[in-house]
Design a protein around this motif. Structure first.
Motif, PDB file in Angstrom:
ATOM      1  N   GLY A  53     -13.684  -5.362   1.471  1.00  0.00           N
ATOM      2  CA  GLY A  53     -12.999  -6.618   1.592  1.00  0.00           C
ATOM      3  C   GLY A  53     -13.376  -7.391   0.084  1.00  0.00           C
ATOM      4  N   ASP A  54     -12.636  -8.645   0.138  1.00  0.00           N
ATOM      5  CA  ASP A  54     -12.763  -9.585  -1.242  1.00  0.00           C
ATOM      6  C   ASP A  54     -13.892 -10.457  -0.854  1.00  0.00           C
ATOM      7  OD1 ASP A  54     -11.824 -11.258   0.869  1.00  0.00           O
ATOM      8  OD2 ASP A  54      -9.992 -11.632  -0.145  1.00  0.00           O
ATOM      9  N   GLY A  55     -14.557 -10.455   0.331  1.00  0.00           N
ATOM     10  CA  GLY A  55     -15.786 -11.374   0.587  1.00  0.00           C
ATOM     11  C   GLY A  55     -15.247 -12.683   1.168  1.00  0.00           C
ATOM     12  N   THR A  56     -13.923 -12.827   1.638  1.00  0.00           N
ATOM     13  CA  THR A  56     -13.114 -13.954   2.286  1.00  0.00           C
ATOM     14  C   THR A  56     -13.978 -14.177   3.660  1.00  0.00           C
ATOM     15  OG1 THR A  56     -11.379 -14.088   0.991  1.00  0.00           O
ATOM     16  CG2 THR A  56     -11.385 -15.357   2.903  1.00  0.00           C
ATOM     17  N   VAL A  57     -13.905 -13.082   4.525  1.00  0.00           N
ATOM     18  CA  VAL A  57     -14.363 -12.962   5.901  1.00  0.00           C
ATOM     19  C   VAL A  57     -15.968 -12.764   5.842  1.00  0.00           C
ATOM     20  CG1 VAL A  57     -14.061 -11.960   8.047  1.00  0.00           C
ATOM     21  CG2 VAL A  57     -12.150 -12.314   6.657  1.00  0.00           C
ATOM     22  N   TYR A  58     -16.168 -11.757   5.179  1.00  0.00           N
ATOM     23  CA  TYR A  58     -17.737 -11.338   5.262  1.00  0.00           C
ATOM     24  C   TYR A  58     -18.210 -11.475   3.826  1.00  0.00           C
ATOM     25  CZ  TYR A  58     -16.364  -9.007   9.309  1.00  0.00           C
ATOM     26  OH  TYR A  58     -15.870  -8.511  10.700  1.00  0.00           O
ATOM     27  N   GLY A  59     -19.077 -12.756   3.676  1.00  0.00           N
ATOM     28  CA  GLY A  59     -19.380 -12.860   2.352  1.00  0.00           C
ATOM     29  C   GLY A  59     -20.506 -11.909   1.911  1.00  0.00           C
ATOM     30  N   LYS A  60     -20.723 -11.761   0.353  1.00  0.00           N
ATOM     31  CA  LYS A  60     -21.563 -10.791  -0.175  1.00  0.00           C
ATOM     32  C   LYS A  60     -22.106 -11.504  -1.196  1.00  0.00           C
ATOM     33  CE  LYS A  60     -17.901  -7.614   0.018  1.00  0.00           C
ATOM     34  NZ  LYS A  60     -16.920  -6.621  -0.675  1.00  0.00           N
ATOM     35  N   ASN A  61     -22.283 -12.773  -1.279  1.00  0.00           N
ATOM     36  CA  ASN A  61     -22.857 -13.736  -2.309  1.00  0.00           C
ATOM     37  C   ASN A  61     -24.209 -13.771  -2.271  1.00  0.00           C
ATOM     38  OD1 ASN A  61     -23.854 -15.366  -4.330  1.00  0.00           O
ATOM     39  ND2 ASN A  61     -21.903 -16.585  -4.169  1.00  0.00           N
ATOM     40  N   PRO A  62     -25.297 -13.126  -2.808  1.00  0.00           N
ATOM     41  CA  PRO A  62     -26.702 -13.053  -2.498  1.00  0.00           C
ATOM     42  C   PRO A  62     -27.392 -14.492  -2.598  1.00  0.00           C
ATOM     43  CG  PRO A  62     -26.328 -11.551  -4.259  1.00  0.00           C
ATOM     44  CD  PRO A  62     -24.878 -12.306  -3.992  1.00  0.00           C
ATOM     45  N   ALA A  63     -26.629 -15.606  -3.165  1.00  0.00           N
ATOM     46  CA  ALA A  63     -26.998 -16.882  -3.063  1.00  0.00           C
ATOM     47  C   ALA A  63     -26.952 -17.410  -1.536  1.00  0.00           C
ATOM     48  CB  ALA A  63     -25.998 -17.862  -3.789  1.00  0.00           C
ATOM     49  N   ALA A  64     -26.352 -16.882  -0.574  1.00  0.00           N
ATOM     50  CA  ALA A  64     -26.275 -16.994   0.855  1.00  0.00           C
ATOM     51  C   ALA A  64     -27.417 -16.515   1.481  1.00  0.00           C
ATOM     52  CB  ALA A  64     -24.884 -16.845   1.361  1.00  0.00           C
ATOM     53  N   PHE A  65     -28.103 -15.931   1.023  1.00  0.00           N
ATOM     54  CA  PHE A  65     -29.167 -14.828   1.622  1.00  0.00           C
ATOM     55  C   PHE A  65     -30.594 -15.750   1.722  1.00  0.00           C
ATOM     56  CE2 PHE A  65     -27.202 -10.815   0.024  1.00  0.00           C
ATOM     57  CZ  PHE A  65     -26.049 -10.992   0.712  1.00  0.00           C
ATOM     58  N   THR A  66     -30.659 -16.709   2.623  1.00  0.00           N
ATOM     59  CA  THR A  66     -31.680 -17.552   2.952  1.00  0.00           C
ATOM     60  C   THR A  66     -33.112 -16.907   2.744  1.00  0.00           C
ATOM     61  OG1 THR A  66     -30.151 -19.119   4.255  1.00  0.00           O
ATOM     62  CG2 THR A  66     -32.629 -19.411   4.269  1.00  0.00           C
ATOM     63  N   ALA A  67     -33.335 -15.955   3.465  1.00  0.00           N
ATOM     64  CA  ALA A  67     -34.595 -15.113   3.482  1.00  0.00           C
ATOM     65  C   ALA A  67     -34.997 -14.662   2.252  1.00  0.00           C
ATOM     66  CB  ALA A  67     -34.676 -14.028   4.432  1.00  0.00           C
ATOM     67  N   LEU A  68     -33.903 -14.275   1.062  1.00  0.00           N
ATOM     68  CA  LEU A  68     -34.300 -13.864  -0.015  1.00  0.00           C
ATOM     69  C   LEU A  68     -34.785 -14.985  -1.056  1.00  0.00           C
ATOM     70  CD1 LEU A  68     -33.950 -11.227  -1.791  1.00  0.00           C
ATOM     71  CD2 LEU A  68     -31.782 -11.969  -2.326  1.00  0.00           C
ATOM     72  N   HIS A  69     -34.303 -16.196  -0.557  1.00  0.00           N
ATOM     73  CA  HIS A  69     -34.532 -17.372  -1.543  1.00  0.00           C
ATOM     74  C   HIS A  69     -36.149 -17.924  -1.078  1.00  0.00           C
ATOM     75  CE1 HIS A  69     -30.852 -16.769  -3.592  1.00  0.00           C
ATOM     76  NE2 HIS A  69     -30.154 -17.106  -2.327  1.00  0.00           N
ATOM     77  N   ASP A  70     -36.136 -17.943   0.294  1.00  0.00           N
ATOM     78  CA  ASP A  70     -37.401 -18.500   0.582  1.00  0.00           C
ATOM     79  C   ASP A  70     -38.632 -18.094   0.615  1.00  0.00           C
ATOM     80  OD1 ASP A  70     -37.263 -17.253   2.968  1.00  0.00           O
ATOM     81  OD2 ASP A  70     -36.610 -18.719   4.437  1.00  0.00           O
ATOM     82  N   GLY A  71     -38.443 -16.790   0.460  1.00  0.00           N
ATOM     83  CA  GLY A  71     -39.933 -15.637   0.035  1.00  0.00           C
ATOM     84  C   GLY A  71     -40.045 -14.817   1.453  1.00  0.00           C
ATOM     85  N   THR A  72     -39.054 -15.165   2.501  1.00  0.00           N
ATOM     86  CA  THR A  72     -39.521 -14.238   3.632  1.00  0.00           C
ATOM     87  C   THR A  72     -39.214 -12.863   3.291  1.00  0.00           C
ATOM     88  OG1 THR A  72     -38.290 -16.046   4.972  1.00  0.00           O
ATOM     89  CG2 THR A  72     -38.766 -14.182   5.873  1.00  0.00           C
ATOM     90  N   ILE A  73     -38.443 -12.478   2.757  1.00  0.00           N
ATOM     91  CA  ILE A  73     -38.482 -11.021   2.117  1.00  0.00           C
ATOM     92  C   ILE A  73     -38.115 -11.150   0.546  1.00  0.00           C
ATOM     93  CG2 ILE A  73     -37.052 -10.194   4.164  1.00  0.00           C
ATOM     94  CD1 ILE A  73     -34.681 -10.084   2.810  1.00  0.00           C
ATOM     95  N   ALA A  74     -38.706  -9.913  -0.046  1.00  0.00           N
ATOM     96  CA  ALA A  74     -38.684  -9.881  -1.592  1.00  0.00           C
ATOM     97  C   ALA A  74     -37.397  -9.208  -2.105  1.00  0.00           C
ATOM     98  CB  ALA A  74     -39.786  -8.959  -1.970  1.00  0.00           C
ATOM     99  N   PRO A  75     -36.834  -9.644  -3.098  1.00  0.00           N
ATOM    100  CA  PRO A  75     -35.783  -8.991  -3.594  1.00  0.00           C
ATOM    101  C   PRO A  75     -36.149  -7.599  -3.955  1.00  0.00           C
ATOM    102  CG  PRO A  75     -36.388 -10.332  -5.289  1.00  0.00           C
ATOM    103  CD  PRO A  75     -37.458 -10.683  -4.083  1.00  0.00           C
ATOM    104  N   PRO A  76     -35.093  -6.544  -3.934  1.00  0.00           N
ATOM    105  CA  PRO A  76     -35.595  -5.057  -4.539  1.00  0.00           C
ATOM    106  C   PRO A  76     -35.857  -5.187  -5.820  1.00  0.00           C
ATOM    107  CG  PRO A  76     -33.503  -5.291  -3.322  1.00  0.00           C
ATOM    108  CD  PRO A  76     -33.765  -6.668  -3.478  1.00  0.00           C
ATOM    109  N   THR A  77     -37.047  -4.467  -6.194  1.00  0.00           N
ATOM    110  CA  THR A  77     -37.499  -4.309  -7.466  1.00  0.00           C
ATOM    111  C   THR A  77     -36.420  -3.935  -8.418  1.00  0.00           C
ATOM    112  OG1 THR A  77     -39.778  -3.861  -6.733  1.00  0.00           O
ATOM    113  CG2 THR A  77     -39.588  -3.580  -8.878  1.00  0.00           C
ATOM    114  N   GLY A  78     -36.374  -4.577  -9.438  1.00  0.00           N
ATOM    115  CA  GLY A  78     -35.244  -4.085 -10.802  1.00  0.00           C
ATOM    116  C   GLY A  78     -33.849  -4.357 -10.363  1.00  0.00           C
ATOM    117  N   ARG A  79     -33.620  -4.797  -9.111  1.00  0.00           N
ATOM    118  CA  ARG A  79     -32.190  -4.897  -8.842  1.00  0.00           C
ATOM    119  C   ARG A  79     -31.652  -6.421  -8.988  1.00  0.00           C
ATOM    120  NH1 ARG A  79     -30.520  -1.764  -3.989  1.00  0.00           N
ATOM    121  NH2 ARG A  79     -28.465  -2.303  -4.816  1.00  0.00           N
ATOM    122  N   CYS A  80     -32.538  -7.189  -8.373  1.00  0.00           N
ATOM    123  CA  CYS A  80     -32.187  -8.788  -8.264  1.00  0.00           C
ATOM    124  C   CYS A  80     -32.847  -9.698  -9.258  1.00  0.00           C
ATOM    125  CB  CYS A  80     -32.378  -9.114  -6.944  1.00  0.00           C
ATOM    126  SG  CYS A  80     -31.164  -8.328  -5.798  1.00  0.00           S
ATOM    127  N   ALA A  81     -32.305 -10.673  -9.804  1.00  0.00           N
ATOM    128  CA  ALA A  81     -32.913 -11.626 -10.356  1.00  0.00           C
ATOM    129  C   ALA A  81     -32.882 -13.045  -9.729  1.00  0.00           C
ATOM    130  CB  ALA A  81     -32.251 -11.848 -11.866  1.00  0.00           C
TER     131      ALA A  81
END
Length: 89
Positions: A53-81
């Motif tokens: 899909g184009d992301g309209t119904v199911y978002g794919k933007n990593p900016a919306a992944f709260t746990a990735l930003h607050d340190g609850t989970i770590a980003p995959p090594t070498g794949r995310c900045a």
């Protein structure tokens, strides 16, 4: 609805997936170990829709992944900045 716990003790993952789909439909709110909330897609057709899909119904933007930003989970090594504003993968 409260998020469902995953994994479920004493239940095969395939059984949990089928039960969640039967009880709640193709997209289920879950809680992973570490109190990380997520959405689990439980049907082939919906997985296909999410991935293609184009992301309209199911978002794919990593900016919306709260746990990735607050340190609850770590980003995959070498794949995310990460920056102070967003995480990009």
């Amino acid at each position: 609805m409260e998020p469902r716990q995953l994994p479920v003790a004493g239940e095969r993952t395939s059984e949990t997936l089928s039960r969640f789909r039967d009880e709640s439909g193709p997209v289920v709110r879950i809680e992973l170990p570490g109190a990380v909330e997520a959405w689990m897609v439980t049907s082939y057709d919906t997985v296909n829709e999410v991935l293609t899909g184009d992301g309209t119904v199911y978002g794919k933007n990593p900016a919306a992944f709260t746990a990735l930003h607050d340190g609850t989970i770590a980003p995959p090594t070498g794949r995310c900045a990460s920056s102070s504003r967003a995480t990009t993968c």
